[in-house]
Design a protein around this motif. Structure first.
Motif, mmCIF file in Angstrom:
data_model
loop_
_atom_site.group_PDB
_atom_site.id
_atom_site.type_symbol
_atom_site.label_atom_id
_atom_site.label_comp_id
_atom_site.label_asym_id
_atom_site.label_seq_id
_atom_site.Cartn_x
_atom_site.Cartn_y
_atom_site.Cartn_z
ATOM 1 N N LEU A 530 32.065 62.696 78.153
ATOM 2 C CA LEU A 530 30.736 62.674 78.783
ATOM 3 C C LEU A 530 30.443 63.987 79.499
ATOM 4 C CD1 LEU A 530 30.772 59.040 80.218
ATOM 5 C CD2 LEU A 530 29.270 59.905 78.407
ATOM 6 N N ALA A 531 31.439 64.527 80.160
ATOM 7 C CA ALA A 531 31.237 65.760 80.916
ATOM 8 C C ALA A 531 30.993 66.953 80.019
ATOM 9 C CB ALA A 531 32.458 66.021 81.800
ATOM 10 N N ASN A 532 31.340 66.859 78.745
ATOM 11 C CA ASN A 532 31.215 68.001 77.847
ATOM 12 C C ASN A 532 30.227 67.769 76.719
ATOM 13 O OD1 ASN A 532 33.544 70.185 78.475
ATOM 14 N ND2 ASN A 532 34.342 68.121 78.910
ATOM 15 N N LEU A 533 29.379 66.772 76.850
ATOM 16 C CA LEU A 533 28.337 66.537 75.837
ATOM 17 C C LEU A 533 27.489 67.795 75.672
ATOM 18 C CD1 LEU A 533 27.023 62.895 76.457
ATOM 19 C CD2 LEU A 533 27.950 63.844 74.323
ATOM 20 N N GLY A 534 27.186 68.107 74.420
ATOM 21 C CA GLY A 534 26.366 69.283 74.137
ATOM 22 C C GLY A 534 27.161 70.554 73.967
ATOM 23 N N HIS A 535 28.465 70.533 74.290
ATOM 24 C CA HIS A 535 29.298 71.716 74.094
ATOM 25 C C HIS A 535 29.790 71.783 72.650
ATOM 26 C CE1 HIS A 535 30.441 72.011 78.654
ATOM 27 N NE2 HIS A 535 29.117 71.970 78.434
ATOM 28 N N ALA A 536 30.336 72.917 72.285
ATOM 29 C CA ALA A 536 30.908 73.077 70.950
ATOM 30 C C ALA A 536 32.101 72.143 70.779
ATOM 31 C CB ALA A 536 31.325 74.530 70.734
ATOM 32 N N ALA A 537 32.321 71.700 69.539
ATOM 33 C CA ALA A 537 33.406 70.748 69.265
ATOM 34 C C ALA A 537 34.768 71.322 69.660
ATOM 35 C CB ALA A 537 33.400 70.356 67.784
ATOM 36 N N THR A 538 34.970 72.621 69.398
ATOM 37 C CA THR A 538 36.262 73.222 69.762
ATOM 38 C C THR A 538 36.440 73.259 71.274
ATOM 39 O OG1 THR A 538 35.204 75.405 69.594
ATOM 40 C CG2 THR A 538 36.427 74.619 67.665
ATOM 41 N N ASP A 539 35.332 73.477 72.013
ATOM 42 C CA ASP A 539 35.425 73.476 73.473
ATOM 43 C C ASP A 539 35.756 72.079 73.995
ATOM 44 O OD1 ASP A 539 34.833 76.143 73.469
ATOM 45 O OD2 ASP A 539 32.675 75.851 73.846
#
Length: 572
Positions: A530-539
């Motif tokens: 949830l905290a990383n929604l919208g980030h790149a998949a590798t990130d």
């Protein structure tokens, strides 16, 4: 003459003819002494000596001194054959060095006593009988003390020599390569130097189970008859590390030759967790009464036994290390082979981002993931976990991955059929209690529809960024593969919209433990997603893995960590 008879009687107990040794020794000693005395008296008379000796002047004592020297030298020569015969009775050789020392000792000992003899003569001539008795008693006590000191010196020298030779042997054992055949060679080389005056036998038993050492038996002197088997049985049957055997009689002897000691050679099997050591051999030492006490040799014999035990332990450690290194190499090779089954590259699909990672807990892994290219812009995504670990799990993983991939490509739109066929082959081709949990989804990259089968696997989480961060668990649609025959799996569908995130993982992620044995659990995984929604998949992948490592800390990794991240970032 009395001393000669006494020594001859002692040696006669070790000879087949009990009469000849004492008689022969008595005749040789008496004849040499009588002959030497007659020659000395003739020379004394020829030099002007008179009987009885009453003059105490230097001129009168000159012939006495010369005659005394001659009487001491002649027996030294005449008794050399006797010395050789006596040595042969106790199985000892007579070297030039020994004969020289014997001759010098016989002559010097007599000459050392000459001044005291002359002094006794002077006291006798003076008529002081009481003083003569006291003088003779003093000489006797001094001789007893000298004898005891000589024996103590000999014991000290013998023990120093024994430990010096044992130290040299120990150094060579440590420097030698850890080869079973070399141990016997080293002992065979040093056996004559360790206890040169004793009977010695070193034996390693031939046991039923396979061992790193080679059984052997070494005896010194080589002509010595091997020790009876019941002695070895007695040695191994006691709780102590050694036994003492009193009054050992050699074959053909009529009286005990000496006392013996037997020391255990022991070994502890590696991995036994402190079990009692096993008697795998022994060292037997027989010491003649004339050489010394067997108790003086106990420390040296036990030290030699410990050296052999240490050498065998070193052989076992070396063999164990070599086996572990071989297993390590095989596991490393198996790991390389296993890694070759994993996708070498992550598929590049327009409108989608994919990332995957597998961190094995050992050289080989029971986890695996796969991307299966299918027709009509479809992509198969697989995450699976074998129930066991190690080499067996790696082999099971290779079989399962190959079967699932094969049937998935044959039935691109029917993942449930692919699982059914794969299960039939797994059950037919394996005889093991292992099984594999797996999640396999067929993604329509154009529409975002995911058709999946969950065979007893941890439910992947679909985090919807498009719908208020709703979390959907893609639960089980059947049991794990490889458990039962004639099983069926149901398929299910969901839709992945733009901005949505799919986290596929194995239980090594959610069941990772920290030092307090707390689990990472599903809530932490979802929270990172949830905290990383919208980030790149590798990130996102790196964020999850870093979160796991931070949580675990220094605690060991017990299970494989596998994570596949799928996110949709644009309309196709």
């Amino acid at each position: 003459g009395i001393a000669a008879v006494w020594r001859g009687w002692k040696y006669s107990r070790h000879d087949a003819n009990p009469l000849w040794p004492p008689l022969s020794l008595f005749v040789q000693v008496m004849s040499s002494r009588v002959f030497a005395m007659l020659v000395a008296l003739a020379i004394f008379a020829g030099l002007g000596g008179t009987f009885p000796l009453e003059d105490v002047s230097v001129a009168a004592w000159g012939p006495v001194i010369i005659a005394t020297i001659i009487s001491a030298v002649i027996p030294g020569f005449l008794l050399l054959p006797t010395a050789v015969a006596v040595r042969s009775l106790v199985n000892k050789s007579s070297s030039i060095g020994y004969l020289s020392r014997f001759f010098a000792g016989a002559v010097v000992l007599t000459l050392v006593m000459t001044p005291f003899s002359l002094l006794a003569v002077l006291i006798f001539i003076s008529g002081r009988t009481a003083a003569l008795i006291v003088f003779i008693a003093g000489i006797f006590l001094v001789n007893v003390m000298a004898h005891n000191m000589s024996e103590a010196r000999d014991r000290t020298r013998r023990r120093a020599r024994e430990f010096e030779n044992l130290g040299k042997l120990g150094d060579e054992i440590l420097k030698a390569p850890a080869e079973p055949s070399l141990l016997r060679g080293l002992l065979d080389t040093h056996i004559s130097k360790l206890f040169p005056e004793d009977h010695l036998e070193i034996k390693l038993f031939e046991l039923e189970n396979e061992h790193v050492w080679q059984p052997f038996r070494l005896t010194y002197p080589p002509r010595h008859r091997p020790v009876a088997d019941d002695i070895w049985q007695q040695l191994c049957g006691v709780n102590e590390t050694y036994i003492t055997i009193h009054q050992v009689t050699l074959p053909g002897h009529k009286a005990p030759y000496g006392d013996a000691v037997g020391a255990k050679i022991q070994a502890v099997k590696l991995g036994d967790g402190g079990d009692e050591p096993t008697c795998i051999g022994g060292i037997y030492l027989l010491r003649n009464y004339e050489v010394g006490k067997i108790s003086d040799a106990l420390d040296s014999v036990q030290f030699l036994a410990s050296q052999v035990s240490s050498a065998i332990y070193r052989l076992e450690i070396h063999a164990e290390t070599a086996a572990l290194n071989k297993i390590e190499q095989e596991l490393e090779f198996a790991g390389h082979i296993q890694n070759s089954f994993l996708p070498k590259t992550i598929p590049n699909v327009d409108g989608w981002q994919l990332a995957a990672v597998l961190e094995p807990a050992r050289q080989t892994s029971g986890d695996f993931y796969d991307f299966v290219p299918l027709e009509n812009n479809h992509l198969g995504i697989l995450v699976a976990d074998v129930s066991d670990k190690g080499t067996g799990a790696a082999l099971y993983m290779a079989l399962s991955r190959t079967l699932i991939r094969t049937y998935a490509m044959e039935h691109p739109s029917q993942p449930e059929v692919a699982f059914t066929l794969a299960n039939e082959r797994i059950m037919a081709d394996t005889q093991t209690e292992q099984f594999v949990t797996a999640f396999y989804g067929v993604l329509d990259c154009s529409s975002g529809i995911l058709t999946y089968v969950n065979a007893g696997h941890n439910p992947p989480y679909l985090i919807r960024g498009s719908n208020g961060q709703e979390v959907e668990a893609l639960g089980r649609t059947g049991i794990p593969l490889g458990m039962f025959e004639d099983m069926k799996w149901e398929k299910a569908q969901t839709h992945i919209d733009v901005g949505d995130l799919l986290l596929m993982y194995t239980d090594g992620v959610t069941e990772a433990q920290n030092g307090d044995e707390e689990l990472y659990d599903d809530e932490r995984l979802i929270a990172v997603g949830l905290a990383n929604l919208g980030h790149a998949a590798t990130d996102i992948q790196e964020a999850v893995v870093n979160s796991i490592h931070d949580f675990v800390g220094d605690a060991p990794q017990f299970d494989d960590i596998t994570l596949v991240v799928v996110s949709r970032d644009s309309m196709t």
